[in-house]
Design a protein around this motif. Sequence first.
Motif, PDB file in Angstrom:
ATOM      1  N   PHE A  89       7.574  -9.938  -0.928  1.00 12.63           N
ATOM      2  CA  PHE A  89       8.054  -8.744  -0.243  1.00 12.63           C
ATOM      3  C   PHE A  89       8.920  -9.150   0.941  1.00 12.63           C
ATOM      4  O   PHE A  89       8.603 -10.095   1.652  1.00 12.63           O
ATOM      5  CB  PHE A  89       6.880  -7.890   0.270  1.00 12.63           C
ATOM      6  N   LEU A  90      10.007  -8.438   1.142  1.00 14.41           N
ATOM      7  CA  LEU A  90      10.858  -8.628   2.299  1.00 14.41           C
ATOM      8  C   LEU A  90      10.327  -7.773   3.440  1.00 14.41           C
ATOM      9  O   LEU A  90       9.580  -6.810   3.211  1.00 14.41           O
ATOM     10  CB  LEU A  90      12.295  -8.218   1.972  1.00 14.41           C
ATOM     11  N   HIS A  91      10.727  -8.105   4.638  1.00 13.48           N
ATOM     12  CA  HIS A  91      10.284  -7.324   5.801  1.00 13.48           C
ATOM     13  C   HIS A  91      10.675  -5.859   5.656  1.00 13.48           C
ATOM     14  O   HIS A  91       9.926  -4.962   6.050  1.00 13.48           O
ATOM     15  CB  HIS A  91      10.886  -7.920   7.086  1.00 13.48           C
ATOM     16  N   SER A  92      11.816  -5.619   5.051  1.00 19.88           N
ATOM     17  CA  SER A  92      12.313  -4.245   4.908  1.00 19.88           C
ATOM     18  C   SER A  92      11.690  -3.494   3.733  1.00 19.88           C
ATOM     19  O   SER A  92      11.881  -2.282   3.607  1.00 19.88           O
ATOM     20  CB  SER A  92      13.830  -4.268   4.733  1.00 19.88           C
ATOM     21  N   ASP A  93      10.944  -4.200   2.865  1.00 23.55           N
ATOM     22  CA  ASP A  93      10.359  -3.548   1.688  1.00 23.55           C
ATOM     23  C   ASP A  93       9.196  -2.637   2.066  1.00 23.55           C
ATOM     24  O   ASP A  93       8.388  -2.959   2.935  1.00 23.55           O
ATOM     25  CB  ASP A  93       9.820  -4.578   0.687  1.00 23.55           C
ATOM     26  N   GLN A  94       9.140  -1.525   1.370  1.00 19.25           N
ATOM     27  CA  GLN A  94       8.014  -0.603   1.500  1.00 19.25           C
ATOM     28  C   GLN A  94       6.812  -1.215   0.782  1.00 19.25           C
ATOM     29  O   GLN A  94       6.943  -1.767  -0.303  1.00 19.25           O
ATOM     30  CB  GLN A  94       8.413   0.716   0.846  1.00 19.25           C
ATOM     31  N   ILE A  95       5.625  -1.136   1.400  1.00 19.00           N
ATOM     32  CA  ILE A  95       4.407  -1.611   0.732  1.00 19.00           C
ATOM     33  C   ILE A  95       4.002  -0.529  -0.267  1.00 19.00           C
ATOM     34  O   ILE A  95       3.849   0.637   0.089  1.00 19.00           O
ATOM     35  CB  ILE A  95       3.257  -1.868   1.743  1.00 19.00           C
ATOM     36  N   PRO A  96       3.836  -0.909  -1.533  1.00 18.32           N
ATOM     37  CA  PRO A  96       3.508   0.088  -2.556  1.00 18.32           C
ATOM     38  C   PRO A  96       2.117   0.698  -2.342  1.00 18.32           C
ATOM     39  O   PRO A  96       1.206   0.046  -1.826  1.00 18.32           O
ATOM     40  CB  PRO A  96       3.516  -0.707  -3.855  1.00 18.32           C
ATOM     41  N   SER A  97       1.979   1.916  -2.771  1.00 16.75           N
ATOM     42  CA  SER A  97       0.685   2.591  -2.721  1.00 16.75           C
ATOM     43  C   SER A  97      -0.133   2.189  -3.946  1.00 16.75           C
ATOM     44  O   SER A  97       0.393   1.613  -4.903  1.00 16.75           O
ATOM     45  CB  SER A  97       0.891   4.107  -2.727  1.00 16.75           C
ATOM     46  N   GLU A  98      -1.411   2.541  -3.924  1.00 20.68           N
ATOM     47  CA  GLU A  98      -2.260   2.313  -5.094  1.00 20.68           C
ATOM     48  C   GLU A  98      -1.685   3.050  -6.305  1.00 20.68           C
ATOM     49  O   GLU A  98      -1.705   2.529  -7.426  1.00 20.68           O
ATOM     50  CB  GLU A  98      -3.678   2.800  -4.827  1.00 20.68           C
ATOM     51  N   ALA A  99      -1.155   4.248  -6.093  1.00 12.83           N
ATOM     52  CA  ALA A  99      -0.573   5.031  -7.185  1.00 12.83           C
ATOM     53  C   ALA A  99       0.649   4.326  -7.773  1.00 12.83           C
ATOM     54  O   ALA A  99       0.847   4.333  -8.997  1.00 12.83           O
ATOM     55  CB  ALA A  99      -0.202   6.430  -6.694  1.00 12.83           C
ATOM     56  N   SER A 100       1.465   3.703  -6.925  1.00 13.73           N
ATOM     57  CA  SER A 100       2.637   2.961  -7.413  1.00 13.73           C
ATOM     58  C   SER A 100       2.205   1.795  -8.283  1.00 13.73           C
ATOM     59  O   SER A 100       2.801   1.542  -9.341  1.00 13.73           O
ATOM     60  CB  SER A 100       3.477   2.448  -6.241  1.00 13.73           C
ATOM     61  N   TYR A 101       1.180   1.076  -7.837  1.00 13.60           N
ATOM     62  CA  TYR A 101       0.647  -0.022  -8.655  1.00 13.60           C
ATOM     63  C   TYR A 101       0.115   0.516  -9.983  1.00 13.60           C
ATOM     64  O   TYR A 101       0.349  -0.066 -11.035  1.00 13.60           O
ATOM     65  CB  TYR A 101      -0.461  -0.775  -7.923  1.00 13.60           C
ATOM     66  N   SER A 102      -0.582   1.626  -9.932  1.00 13.70           N
ATOM     67  CA  SER A 102      -1.153   2.211 -11.142  1.00 13.70           C
ATOM     68  C   SER A 102      -0.061   2.570 -12.143  1.00 13.70           C
ATOM     69  O   SER A 102      -0.184   2.289 -13.340  1.00 13.70           O
ATOM     70  CB  SER A 102      -1.974   3.446 -10.778  1.00 13.70           C
ATOM     71  N   ARG A 103       1.030   3.173 -11.662  1.00 14.47           N
ATOM     72  CA  ARG A 103       2.142   3.535 -12.548  1.00 14.47           C
ATOM     73  C   ARG A 103       2.784   2.290 -13.158  1.00 14.47           C
ATOM     74  O   ARG A 103       3.102   2.258 -14.351  1.00 14.47           O
ATOM     75  CB  ARG A 103       3.187   4.373 -11.796  1.00 14.47           C
ATOM     76  N   MET A 104       2.960   1.250 -12.353  1.00 17.99           N
ATOM     77  CA  MET A 104       3.572   0.030 -12.867  1.00 17.99           C
ATOM     78  C   MET A 104       2.657  -0.637 -13.900  1.00 17.99           C
ATOM     79  O   MET A 104       3.114  -1.081 -14.959  1.00 17.99           O
ATOM     80  CB  MET A 104       3.868  -0.961 -11.739  1.00 17.99           C
ATOM     81  N   ILE A 105       1.371  -0.696 -13.618  1.00 20.29           N
ATOM     82  CA  ILE A 105       0.413  -1.291 -14.549  1.00 20.29           C
ATOM     83  C   ILE A 105       0.390  -0.502 -15.858  1.00 20.29           C
ATOM     84  O   ILE A 105       0.326  -1.087 -16.941  1.00 20.29           O
ATOM     85  CB  ILE A 105      -0.988  -1.379 -13.904  1.00 20.29           C
ATOM     86  N   THR A 106       0.468   0.813 -15.778  1.00 20.14           N
ATOM     87  CA  THR A 106       0.514   1.644 -16.982  1.00 20.14           C
ATOM     88  C   THR A 106       1.754   1.312 -17.810  1.00 20.14           C
ATOM     89  O   THR A 106       1.672   1.147 -19.029  1.00 20.14           O
ATOM     90  CB  THR A 106       0.495   3.139 -16.618  1.00 20.14           C
ATOM     91  N   THR A 107       2.907   1.199 -17.155  1.00 22.98           N
ATOM     92  CA  THR A 107       4.144   0.844 -17.851  1.00 22.98           C
ATOM     93  C   THR A 107       4.003  -0.497 -18.557  1.00 22.98           C
ATOM     94  O   THR A 107       4.377  -0.642 -19.726  1.00 22.98           O
ATOM     95  CB  THR A 107       5.326   0.794 -16.860  1.00 22.98           C
ATOM     96  N   ILE A 108       3.442  -1.475 -17.860  1.00 19.89           N
ATOM     97  CA  ILE A 108       3.268  -2.812 -18.450  1.00 19.89           C
ATOM     98  C   ILE A 108       2.275  -2.771 -19.601  1.00 19.89           C
ATOM     99  O   ILE A 108       2.518  -3.333 -20.668  1.00 19.89           O
ATOM    100  CB  ILE A 108       2.834  -3.827 -17.371  1.00 19.89           C
ATOM    101  N   SER A 109       1.156  -2.080 -19.406  1.00 24.64           N
ATOM    102  CA  SER A 109       0.110  -2.081 -20.434  1.00 24.64           C
ATOM    103  C   SER A 109       0.497  -1.273 -21.671  1.00 24.64           C
ATOM    104  O   SER A 109      -0.045  -1.497 -22.747  1.00 24.64           O
ATOM    105  CB  SER A 109      -1.225  -1.614 -19.870  1.00 24.64           C
ATOM    106  N   GLU A 110       1.444  -0.351 -21.550  1.00 24.45           N
ATOM    107  CA  GLU A 110       1.903   0.419 -22.705  1.00 24.45           C
ATOM    108  C   GLU A 110       2.927  -0.358 -23.540  1.00 24.45           C
ATOM    109  O   GLU A 110       3.342   0.106 -24.588  1.00 24.45           O
ATOM    110  CB  GLU A 110       2.486   1.757 -22.257  1.00 24.45           C
ATOM    111  N   SER A 111       3.306  -1.537 -23.071  1.00 23.95           N
ATOM    112  CA  SER A 111       4.243  -2.384 -23.818  1.00 23.95           C
ATOM    113  C   SER A 111       3.475  -3.585 -24.370  1.00 23.95           C
ATOM    114  O   SER A 111       2.272  -3.698 -24.178  1.00 23.95           O
ATOM    115  CB  SER A 111       5.363  -2.859 -22.890  1.00 23.95           C
TER     116      SER A 111
END
Length: 134
Positions: A89-111
């Motif tokens: 993560f860069l200093h300027s990056d937003q820290i993802p929420s738990e929901a953001s992680y959940s959406r990304m994990i769902t995308t990965i697991s559906e592939s």
Amino acid sequence: MIRQLSLFDMHELYEMEPSNHFEAVFSALNLNPIWALLEKPNKLGAPRELNYGAMVYSLIARVVERIVTMKDLVKRLKRDPIFRYDCGFLHSDQIPSEASYSRMITTISESDVMEQIHDELVLLAIDEGHISEE
């Protein structure tokens, strides 16, 4: 006879500084299937707000660091700038929420990308086993 060394010795891995052992683990994995899956399909429009690469690395670091929950991972990213940087993560990056992680994990697991990565790691482990037996 040529003998190939293993990617890294587990004992050495745990003696390394966190930054170094994260890098050793990250570099041993071919995450190209995940990068291709998460790549923004259209270069036009608003930029993505989340650093998906760093999110993937932070999920791997979560396992290495034995961080039990996503809530704990998000807290650690918010309070530990060195850990955040080690995950990409860069200093300027937003820290993802738990929901953001959940959406990304769902995308990965559906592939099938995790299957591809798993199969590649199994083959790598088998190859290393054959080389060390020679």
